[in-house]
Design an enzyme around this catalytic site. Structure first.
Site, PDB file in Angstrom:
ATOM      1  N   LYS A 112      -1.445  37.743 -11.758  1.00  0.00           N
ATOM      2  CA  LYS A 112      -2.838  38.271 -11.189  1.00  0.00           C
ATOM      3  C   LYS A 112      -3.734  38.259 -12.565  1.00  0.00           C
ATOM      4  CE  LYS A 112      -2.058  39.077  -6.925  1.00  0.00           C
ATOM      5  NZ  LYS A 112      -2.787  39.800  -5.400  1.00  0.00           N
ATOM      6  N   LYS A 193       2.708  28.969  -4.906  1.00  0.00           N
ATOM      7  CA  LYS A 193       3.221  29.150  -4.151  1.00  0.00           C
ATOM      8  C   LYS A 193       1.943  29.336  -3.319  1.00  0.00           C
ATOM      9  CE  LYS A 193       2.453  34.738  -3.740  1.00  0.00           C
ATOM     10  NZ  LYS A 193       2.650  35.451  -2.096  1.00  0.00           N
ATOM     11  N   LYS A 196      -2.462  34.086  -0.200  1.00  0.00           N
ATOM     12  CA  LYS A 196      -4.302  34.243   0.815  1.00  0.00           C
ATOM     13  C   LYS A 196      -5.463  34.189  -0.297  1.00  0.00           C
ATOM     14  CE  LYS A 196      -2.203  38.447   3.537  1.00  0.00           C
ATOM     15  NZ  LYS A 196      -1.866  39.136   2.346  1.00  0.00           N
TER      16      LYS A 196
END
Ligand code: AQP
Length: 327
Positions: A112, A193, A196
C-alpha cells in the site's frame, strides 16, 4: 459448543467479484452450519485517506450488499466494528505483544505505501486490529481470500503468545480459503489482485454491475495472443483467472472447462465466462434494490448491541487475565 466463524469486509467501495468469490460467498454458505459473525470493519477503512460522509454511506451500503448476497440477520450477527469498543481495546492489549520485526514484514503495508498510500500508525498496525477482530469473539474459522493468509498467521501467533503468557484464553483460529478463486486477479493486469482501490475501474466487476458492463469488462480482459484456452498461471495469467472465475461460478472443474472451450477461441470463451458471472450475480442486484437504508440501519443497530454484549464477556476474561480486573 458450536464452532464460531468471524470475518470482516472494509466499507471502502463497491463489493467486487474478488471479494465475493474469495470470501463473501462462503460467508453465506457457512451460516447453515456455524455460529456466524460478520463485521463491516470501518476502523480499518480509516487507515487510508477518506471522507467521513462517504464512509457513513459506504457502511450502510456495504451492509445492504451483504444482506442482498444472503447474509441473514436472523442467523448471523452483522454489525460495524466501531459499534463494539472491544475491537480497539483488545487491539491495544495484543499490540503490546506484537514484535516490531513481524509487523515490518507485513506485505500489505509495504504494497500500500509503495503504491502511494500515506503511511500512518493505524495502517502499520492493521494486522493487530485484524487479529483482535477475530480473537475478540473467540472465532475458530475465518473465511477470507488468499491475500489474508499472512494476517491469519499473525492472528494465530498472537493468540499463542497471549495463551502462553496469560493462560489458555483464545482458540487458535484457522483460515477458510476457497480452492478456486481464492485470489481473483485484475482484468487489466492479471498479475495483480482485483481490488476496490485500483484506480482502473475496468480492472474489476462489482456484484451490482449491469449485465452489459460485466460482459464488456470480461470481453476486454487482458489475456495473451495464443488462442488456446488452457490453465497456465505463469504463461497465461489472464486466461487462468477467467478459468478460475468460470469454474467458481458454474461449478464445473477447470479440466472440464478446458475440454469444452480449449480450441474454440477466446471470444466464445469470454462470452461463456460472462454468462456464468451474470447468472451468479444477477439475483443480488434485484435483492439489493428491494432493500431500504432504514431497515439496513435497524439490522446494524440490533446486531451491534448483541455483538457488544457477547464481546463484553470475552473482554472481561481478557482483562482479568492481563491484570486489568475491574473494581
Ligand atoms: N481479488 C480478490 N480475490 C479473492 N478474495 C479477495 N478479497 C479481496 N480481494 C480479493 C477478500 O475479500 C474480503 C474482504 O476484503 P476487504 O474489503 O477487507 O479488503 P481487501 O482485502 O483489501 O480488498 P480490496 O478489495 O483489495 O480492498 P482495498 O482495495 O481497499 O484494499 C477479504 O476476505 C479478502 O481476502
Amino acid at each position: 459448543m458450536q464452532q464460531k466463524i468471524f470475518s470482516g469486509v472494509q466499507p471502502t467501495g463497491n463489493i467486487h467479484l474478488g471479494n465475493y468469490l474469495g470470501a463473501l460467498r462462503n460467508w453465506v454458505k457457512l451460516q447453515d452450519e456455524y455460529d456466524t459473525i460478520y463485521c463491516i470493519v470501518d476502523l480499518h477503512a480509516m487507515t487510508v485517506e477518506y471522507d467521513p460522509d462517504e464512509l457513513e454511506r459506504n457502511r450502510v451500503d456495504t451492509a445492504k450488499v451483504l444482506l442482498a448476497l444472503g447474509v441473514d440477520p436472523d442467523r448471523s450477527l452483522l454489525y460495524t466494528q466501531s459499534q463494539v469498543p472491544g475491537h480497539a481495546e483488545l487491539a491495544w492489549i495484543l499490540g503490546t505483544m506484537m514484535p516490531m520485526g513481524v509487523l515490518n514484514r507485513m506485505t500489505q503495508f509495504k504494497e500500500k505505501t509503495a503504491g502511494g498510500t500515506a503511511s500512518n500508525l493505524g495502517l502499520y498496525s492493521y494486522p493487530v486490529l485484524m487479529a483482535a477482530d477475530i480473537l475478540l469473539h473467540h472465532a475458530n474459522l475465518v473465511p477470507v481470500g488468499d491475500d489474508q493468509r499472512q494476517h491469519i498467521e499473525v492472528t494465530r501467533d498472537l493468540a499463542e503468545r497471549f495463551n502462553n503468557k496469560f493462560g489458555d484464553t483464545f482458540p487458535i483460529p484457522e483460515g477458510y480459503i476457497p480452492e478456486t478463486s481464492a485470489r481473483v486477479m485484475s482484468f487489466t493486469d492479471p498479475t495483480t489482485k482485483m481490488s476496490k482501490s485500483d484506480p482502473q475501474v475496468k480492472s474489476r466487476i462489482s456484484v451490482l454491475d449491469d449485465p452489459d458492463v460485466i460482459r464488456k469488462r470480461i470481453r476486454s480482459a487482458v489475456t495473451d495472443s495464443d488462442p488456446e484456452v488452457r490453465y497456465d498461471v505463469a504463461e497465461k495469467p489472464g486466461i487462468a483467472n477467467l478459468l478460475e472465475i468460470m469454474s467458481a461460478c458454474s461449478g464445473d472443474s477447470i479440466d472440464v472447462l478446458v475440454d469444452e472451450y480449449g480450441s474454440g477461441g477466446y471470444g466464445a470463451f469470454k462470452d461463456a465466462v460472462a454468462d456464468a458471472v451474470i447468472a451468479e450475480v444477477e439475483p443480488v442486484k434485484n435483492r439489493y434494490k428491494a432493500l431500504n437504508n432504514g431497515d439496513v440501519r435497524n439490522v446494524l443497530r440490533s446486531s451491534g448491541i448483541r455483538a457488544n454484549e457477547s464481546a463484553l464477556g470475552y473482554m472481561d476474561e481478557a482483562r482479568r487475565a492481563t491484570g486489568l480486573k475491574g473494581y
